[in-house]
Design an enzyme around this catalytic site. Structure first.
Site, mmCIF file in Angstrom:
data_model
loop_
_atom_site.group_PDB
_atom_site.id
_atom_site.type_symbol
_atom_site.label_atom_id
_atom_site.label_comp_id
_atom_site.label_asym_id
_atom_site.label_seq_id
_atom_site.Cartn_x
_atom_site.Cartn_y
_atom_site.Cartn_z
ATOM 1 N N ASP A 178 19.313 -8.519 11.191
ATOM 2 C CA ASP A 178 18.324 -7.435 11.320
ATOM 3 C C ASP A 178 17.007 -7.947 11.902
ATOM 4 O O ASP A 178 15.959 -7.317 11.753
ATOM 5 C CB ASP A 178 18.073 -6.773 9.960
ATOM 6 C CG ASP A 178 17.487 -7.750 8.945
ATOM 7 O OD1 ASP A 178 17.547 -8.977 9.200
ATOM 8 O OD2 ASP A 178 16.973 -7.288 7.912
ATOM 9 N N HIS B 185 8.325 -28.225 32.913
ATOM 10 C CA HIS B 185 8.429 -27.187 31.894
ATOM 11 C C HIS B 185 8.890 -27.789 30.566
ATOM 12 O O HIS B 185 9.783 -27.267 29.903
ATOM 13 C CB HIS B 185 9.373 -26.072 32.355
ATOM 14 C CG HIS B 185 8.797 -25.238 33.456
ATOM 15 N ND1 HIS B 185 9.569 -24.431 34.266
ATOM 16 C CD2 HIS B 185 7.525 -25.092 33.896
ATOM 17 C CE1 HIS B 185 8.789 -23.822 35.158
ATOM 18 N NE2 HIS B 185 7.549 -24.213 34.950
ATOM 19 N N ASP C 116 -0.600 -27.706 28.850
ATOM 20 C CA ASP C 116 -0.615 -26.480 29.645
ATOM 21 C C ASP C 116 -0.345 -25.332 28.690
ATOM 22 O O ASP C 116 0.795 -25.053 28.318
ATOM 23 C CB ASP C 116 0.444 -26.549 30.744
ATOM 24 C CG ASP C 116 0.377 -25.366 31.713
ATOM 25 O OD1 ASP C 116 -0.219 -24.339 31.354
ATOM 26 O OD2 ASP C 116 0.928 -25.481 32.825
ATOM 27 N N ASP D 156 -4.769 -19.090 31.439
ATOM 28 C CA ASP D 156 -3.807 -20.132 31.810
ATOM 29 C C ASP D 156 -4.592 -21.414 32.080
ATOM 30 O O ASP D 156 -5.262 -21.529 33.108
ATOM 31 C CB ASP D 156 -3.028 -19.694 33.054
ATOM 32 C CG ASP D 156 -1.836 -20.594 33.364
ATOM 33 O OD1 ASP D 156 -1.667 -21.619 32.687
ATOM 34 O OD2 ASP D 156 -1.080 -20.266 34.303
ATOM 35 N N HIS E 64 4.908 -28.665 42.860
ATOM 36 C CA HIS E 64 4.786 -27.231 42.592
ATOM 37 C C HIS E 64 3.610 -26.640 43.376
ATOM 38 O O HIS E 64 2.851 -27.361 44.023
ATOM 39 C CB HIS E 64 4.620 -26.965 41.090
ATOM 40 C CG HIS E 64 3.452 -27.665 40.465
ATOM 41 N ND1 HIS E 64 2.146 -27.221 40.591
ATOM 42 C CD2 HIS E 64 3.392 -28.789 39.702
ATOM 43 C CE1 HIS E 64 1.342 -28.030 39.921
ATOM 44 N NE2 HIS E 64 2.065 -28.999 39.388
ATOM 45 N N HIS F 298 -1.501 -19.073 41.516
ATOM 46 C CA HIS F 298 -0.775 -17.809 41.390
ATOM 47 C C HIS F 298 -1.711 -16.777 40.779
ATOM 48 O O HIS F 298 -2.688 -17.113 40.109
ATOM 49 C CB HIS F 298 0.491 -17.965 40.532
ATOM 50 C CG HIS F 298 0.247 -18.481 39.138
ATOM 51 N ND1 HIS F 298 -0.276 -17.704 38.130
ATOM 52 C CD2 HIS F 298 0.456 -19.704 38.581
ATOM 53 C CE1 HIS F 298 -0.373 -18.426 37.014
ATOM 54 N NE2 HIS F 298 0.060 -19.646 37.258
ATOM 55 N N HIS G 124 2.060 -15.052 35.345
ATOM 56 C CA HIS G 124 2.320 -15.013 36.788
ATOM 57 C C HIS G 124 2.272 -13.540 37.180
ATOM 58 O O HIS G 124 3.279 -12.854 37.190
ATOM 59 C CB HIS G 124 3.686 -15.633 37.122
ATOM 60 C CG HIS G 124 3.769 -17.078 36.762
ATOM 61 N ND1 HIS G 124 4.728 -17.591 35.914
ATOM 62 C CD2 HIS G 124 2.998 -18.129 37.115
ATOM 63 C CE1 HIS G 124 4.552 -18.900 35.770
ATOM 64 N NE2 HIS G 124 3.510 -19.239 36.487
ATOM 65 N N GLU H 52 -4.241 -25.185 40.044
ATOM 66 C CA GLU H 52 -3.600 -26.160 39.163
ATOM 67 C C GLU H 52 -2.855 -27.272 39.905
ATOM 68 O O GLU H 52 -1.634 -27.367 39.812
ATOM 69 C CB GLU H 52 -2.645 -25.450 38.208
ATOM 70 C CG GLU H 52 -1.676 -24.477 38.866
ATOM 71 C CD GLU H 52 -0.765 -23.793 37.864
ATOM 72 O OE1 GLU H 52 -0.158 -24.493 37.033
ATOM 73 O OE2 GLU H 52 -0.650 -22.558 37.917
ATOM 74 N N TYR I 9 2.205 -36.531 39.385
ATOM 75 C CA TYR I 9 3.186 -36.935 38.378
ATOM 76 C C TYR I 9 3.803 -38.260 38.803
ATOM 77 O O TYR I 9 4.382 -38.364 39.890
ATOM 78 C CB TYR I 9 4.251 -35.842 38.230
ATOM 79 C CG TYR I 9 3.617 -34.483 38.033
ATOM 80 C CD1 TYR I 9 3.228 -34.049 36.771
ATOM 81 C CD2 TYR I 9 3.350 -33.650 39.126
ATOM 82 C CE1 TYR I 9 2.605 -32.825 36.590
ATOM 83 C CE2 TYR I 9 2.727 -32.423 38.961
ATOM 84 C CZ TYR I 9 2.349 -32.014 37.690
ATOM 85 O OH TYR I 9 1.722 -30.799 37.525
ATOM 86 N N ARG J 277 -2.268 -32.931 35.262
ATOM 87 C CA ARG J 277 -2.496 -31.630 35.885
ATOM 88 C C ARG J 277 -3.762 -31.039 35.288
ATOM 89 O O ARG J 277 -4.027 -31.195 34.090
ATOM 90 C CB ARG J 277 -1.310 -30.683 35.643
ATOM 91 C CG ARG J 277 -1.466 -29.325 36.295
ATOM 92 C CD ARG J 277 -0.159 -28.544 36.372
ATOM 93 N NE ARG J 277 0.383 -28.119 35.093
ATOM 94 C CZ ARG J 277 1.494 -28.600 34.547
ATOM 95 N NH1 ARG J 277 2.170 -29.572 35.154
ATOM 96 N NH2 ARG J 277 1.940 -28.148 33.387
ATOM 97 N N GLU K 145 -6.159 -27.328 35.387
ATOM 98 C CA GLU K 145 -6.023 -25.925 35.793
ATOM 99 C C GLU K 145 -7.122 -25.066 35.197
ATOM 100 O O GLU K 145 -7.423 -25.134 34.006
ATOM 101 C CB GLU K 145 -4.666 -25.395 35.324
ATOM 102 C CG GLU K 145 -4.433 -23.929 35.600
ATOM 103 C CD GLU K 145 -3.099 -23.456 35.056
ATOM 104 O OE1 GLU K 145 -2.602 -22.423 35.531
ATOM 105 O OE2 GLU K 145 -2.554 -24.118 34.140
#
Length: 430
Positions: free
Chosen positions: A41, A246, A263, A274, A355, A359, A366, A384, A388, A397, A399
């Site tokens: 439930d 990620h 991040d 962000d 990357h 954005h 996003h 950002e 790496y 990084r 941002e």
């Protein structure tokens, strides 16, 4: 809701912008999100469909918005359908929108109970020639679950096969990308909450803490400031974990000498912030870490200055790639031969910065927004860049979220969040 009420004038303006671009004798329908089950439930916490929220402010499940500018009866130009409450629902689930409350939230005068939808909608469809469906056409979408909106589209096509179909998304991409002052103010609040969380964590981090403990510190500060929590799944990546873009496990011990890439950011009133910051576990950058950190910061600052009206998103990213290439050469991570022999489809810098740089951000992290046409004032973008280096055991990084202005430099919504290396060290050692 935890957040302070939003003046319905915002949603009135948003609807006017949308309806101004609808075809003659057309009707547009927007459905709330489902409440998604996770077994037995149990369900996931409800999250409102951002398009419905953008146009109505209604933050409740089982809600439908209908826009019909050419309706013969003026009261049907804007209609909101909400779930009828009762004593049982009030006891088990809490207060729901009354018709009066729905009008106050949305600025819509005509409110019906959801049970009246089929009857009212049939009547309106006898006047309409075109129906706008709200399909998800975000360039990153990868949805596998059938949504409430999907089911409505299937049902509508079956019951009204003689109507013409149109897409709401192109209109939403255009108007949601340019923010109203009220939206920027809400996003500033989200960024301010993020700032409080980050400053709290700067005094908490030390060798031996676990990534999940840092996550808990952020969440505590966010919720106590009227946020539901994280705007997206938080990344707290120490050491080599930062080289997994990620990384979401957040379960490793933070060790002396390592960096932590964080991040994460707060939401507020369904709007996202962000942020990414990279800090030293022990409060001091090594000489090499500092050199890479400053290189990333220089790219971020130069990229930010390029976000002005008229800039093309694709060309902007190419220019940022050139900036990053120069920094990587200076750091000894690339040499001239790497650049001279690079594949144009995957430039040499992509080995260390794989990357994109910016954005749209807003109701979605996003966010919707035009990407193939020139940038406009009051669009809000992230900036950002990152470097790496798995072979050296760290990634960096940085941002911020910035608002494009009519003239001059973008306005940084995260201007008060420490970012200079010496600022970070001072906060961590004070």
């Amino acid at each position: 809701m935890k957040y302070h009420p939003i003046d319905s004038k915002l949603f009135v303006k948003n609807r006017k912008k949308f309806m101004a671009q609808m075809k003659p004798k057309s009707i547009a329908v927007f459905n709330a999100n489902d409440i998604y089950p996770i077994g037995a439930d149990s369900t996931l916490p409800f999250e409102q469909d951002r398009d419905l929220f953008y146009l109505s402010g209604a933050d409740q499940e089982e809600t439908i918005l209908v826009l019909f500018p050419d309706a013969l009866d003026p009261k049907h130009k804007e209609v909101l359908f909400v779930r009828e409450t009762n004593a049982h629902i009030a006891i088990w689930e809490g207060e729901k929108l009354t018709k009066e409350a729905a009008t106050k939230v949305s600025g819509i005068q005509t409110i019906y109970w959801l049970t009246d939808f089929d009857k009212v909608f049939f009547d309106l469809m006898t006047e309409a020639e075109t129906i706008y469906f709200n399909t998800n056409e975000h360039y990153r979408q990868a949805v596998e679950t059938q949504t409430r909106e999907d089911r409505f589209v299937i049902k509508c096509k079956k019951e009204y096969p003689a109507h013409t179909y149109a897409k709401s998304n192109p209109i939403l991409q255009k108007i949601r990308g340019v923010k109203e002052p009220e939206e920027i103010e809400i996003m500033q609040t989200a960024c301010d909450i993020t700032e409080k969380g980050f400053k709290r964590v700067l005094g908490f981090v030390k060798p031996g803490v676990f990534e999940y403990e840092i996550e808990a510190e952020f969440l505590h500060e966010f919720v106590r400031n009227r946020s539901k929590g994280f705007a997206y799944s938080p990344i707290i990546a120490s050491g080599n974990n930062a080289n997994v873009l990620h990384y979401l496990e957040n379960n490793k011990e933070c060790k002396d000498g390592d960096l932590i890439l964080m991040d994460l950011a707060a939401e507020y009133a369904n709007y996202s912030s962000d942020m990414t910051r990279t800090i030293p576990v022990n409060g001091r950058f090594t000489q090499r870490q500092r050199a890479v950190y400053d290189a990333v910061l220089r790219v971020k600052d130069m990229a930010t200055s390029m976000l002005v009206p008229g800039t093309l998103w694709a060309e902007y990213h190419k220019e940022v790639g050139k900036l990053m290439t120069a920094e990587l050469l200076g750091l000894g991570l690339l040499d001239k031969a790497d650049v001279q022999n690079e594949n144009p489809d995957w430039p040499a810098y992509k080995k260390y910065f794989m990357h994109g740089t910016s954005h749209h951000i807003g109701l979605n992290t996003h966010d919707y927004g035009a990407l193939k046409t020139p940038m406009e004032a009051n669009m809000v973008f992230t900036v950002e860049p990152g470097i790496y280096i798995p072979e050296e055991g760290f990634g960096i990084r940085l941002e911020d979220d910035v608002v494009i202005k009519e003239s001059g430099a973008p306005f940084n919504l995260m201007r008060n969040i420490p970012i200079l290396a010496e600022e970070i060290e001072e906060w961590m050692n004070s």
